[in-house]
Design an enzyme around this catalytic site. Structure first.
Site, PDB file in Angstrom:
ATOM      1  N   THR A   1     153.246   4.228-102.424  1.00  0.00           N
ATOM      2  CA  THR A   1     152.858   4.931-101.786  1.00  0.00           C
ATOM      3  C   THR A   1     153.177   3.612-100.650  1.00  0.00           C
ATOM      4  O   THR A   1     154.065   3.751 -99.616  1.00  0.00           O
ATOM      5  CB  THR A   1     152.447   5.578-101.467  1.00  0.00           C
ATOM      6  OG1 THR A   1     152.471   6.409-102.196  1.00  0.00           O
ATOM      7  CG2 THR A   1     152.056   6.256 -99.762  1.00  0.00           C
TER       8      THR A   1
ATOM      9  N   THR B   1     149.286   4.524-106.379  1.00  0.00           N
ATOM     10  CA  THR B   1     147.534   4.590-106.577  1.00  0.00           C
ATOM     11  C   THR B   1     148.026   5.529-108.114  1.00  0.00           C
ATOM     12  O   THR B   1     146.521   5.623-108.581  1.00  0.00           O
ATOM     13  CB  THR B   1     147.059   5.168-105.589  1.00  0.00           C
ATOM     14  OG1 THR B   1     147.220   6.498-105.155  1.00  0.00           O
ATOM     15  CG2 THR B   1     146.958   4.327-104.383  1.00  0.00           C
TER      16      THR B   1
HETATM   17  N1  ASP Z   1     152.273   8.974-105.566  1.00  0.00           N
HETATM   18  C1  ASP Z   1     151.785   7.983-104.862  1.00  0.00           C
HETATM   19  C2  ASP Z   1     151.859   6.512-106.043  1.00  0.00           C
HETATM   20  O1  ASP Z   1     151.850   6.480-106.678  1.00  0.00           O
HETATM   21  C3  ASP Z   1     151.047   7.463-104.942  1.00  0.00           C
HETATM   22  C4  ASP Z   1     150.644   5.825-104.066  1.00  0.00           C
HETATM   23  O2  ASP Z   1     150.732   5.223-104.001  1.00  0.00           O
HETATM   24  O3  ASP Z   1     149.495   6.000-103.821  1.00  0.00           O
HETATM   25  O4  ASP Z   1     153.091   6.353-106.467  1.00  0.00           O
END
Ligand code: ASP
Length: 324
Positions: A12, A89
């Site tokens: 993200t 994340t």
């Molecule tokens: N869906 C995203 C990922 O893990 C969430 C994030 O990066 O916070 O790439």
């Protein structure tokens, strides 16, 4: 001043909302992120490497393995103080944990990301990246294992988990609290991590290790299917102290007879598993039938450890010791 390597894998932090798709997609380059940081903090010692642009649900054990060799290249170079890995994340804790158990350097390796994308008000990507750089440059960060830095908190890869789908302070060491914080220009550690020894395992892994969450009324069908598909290992995220419904025991016994390694952890968010209960499907019964106990590791981390342990060719006793 020593250099800091910033390795971008995606997530993200490198996304913006695409108006056609009405959703966040990879669209911010490492150079854009680093030049946005330079407006606030003019670091001259950063070196960026774009490893991938992947949302972290697409990070595989193969990718983690590849990432490890890129990181090692920087860690072996005396010009670098350490490495920041920028990661989505969703699976960040698995990559962090993998890197920790196969790491052999004392230099800091920090994983970070963001909960908000670059189109959102209050984008947390820059703050998290700057905090991570500060942690890498702090001499007392050496020898602490792989770290996760988000929302001004420093957590150990062994202890941390993503606890919330939205909150910026989603990464928590639920049982122990953070190792430390980033407060303005200071990096402050409160305590040591609970896992003290570096395991220094070889970074190879076996992919045929699976994770099943146990639920009320569960039978043996999923275990049977995994055994038929040639699984080498299964982690069961069991109930409470480490128990399963009696209706799973025949499949578990068959899996053990077929040589499949089974590790029991708990679906509870805190606490370790123990062979407290003697009834059919209780922890004692599971151990009696050759299952191993996985301590207080989460299911995804126990799977990573079992994958790596099996491909390191460890004996059953050695694997038990790893999980103890
Ligand atoms: N869906 C995203 C990922 O893990 C969430 C994030 O990066 O916070 O790439």
């Amino acid at each position: 001043m020593q250099k800091v390597a910033l390795i971008f894998t995606g997530g993200t932090i490198a996304m913006k909302v695409n108006s056609k798709l009405q959703g966040a997609v990879p669209s911010v380059t490492p150079e854009e992120i680093v030049s946005a940081i330079a407006e606030y903090t003019p670091y001259e010692n950063l070196e960026t490497f774009e490893f991938s642009k992947l949302p972290s649900p697409s990070i595989t054990p193969d990718k983690m393995h590849e990432l490890k060799s890129i990181i090692d290249g920087y860690l072996e170079n005396p010009a670098f103080a350490g490495v920041v890995v920028v990661h989505g994340t969703d699976t960040l804790e698995e990559t962090a944990f993998y890197l920790d158990i196969v790491s052999s350097s004392d230099k800091p390796v920090v994983l970070t990301g963001s909960m908000k994308n670059a189109s959102e008000l209050g984008y947390d990507g820059l703050t998290n990246l700057v905090s991570s750089i500060k942690v890498v440059l702090e001499p007392t960060s050496r020898g602490k294992g792989v770290l996760v830095v988000m929302n001004y908190a420093i957590n150990s890869a062994w202890e941390v988990t993503k606890t919330h789908t939205l909150n910026l302070d989603t990464f928590q060491s639920v049982e122990f609290g953070p190792l430390g914080i980033i407060d303005d220009e200071d990096v402050i550690y409160f305590r040591e991590r609970t896992q003290r020894k570096a395991l220094n395992l070889k970074s190879a892994f076996s992919d045929d290790v699976h994770l099943l969450k146990v639920y009320a009324g569960m039978g043996g069908e999923l275990i049977d299917a995994l055994v038929d598909s040639g699984a080498k290992g299964i982690v069961l995220e069991a109930l409470g102290r480490g128990n399963v419904p009696a209706t799973m025991m025949d499949a578990i016994k068959n899996a053990r007879q077929a040589g499949v390694a089974i590790v029991i952890v708990s679906r509870c968010i805190g606490g370790r598993v123990l062979d407290t209960y003697g009834y059919i499907g209780g922890g004692k019964d599971l151990v009696r039938h050759g299952c191993m106990l996985g301590g207080n590791l989460s299911g995804p981390k126990a799977r990573v450890l079992l994958m790596v342990a099996l491909s390191n060719g460890l004996s059953r006793k050695e694997i038990e010791r790893l999980f103890a």
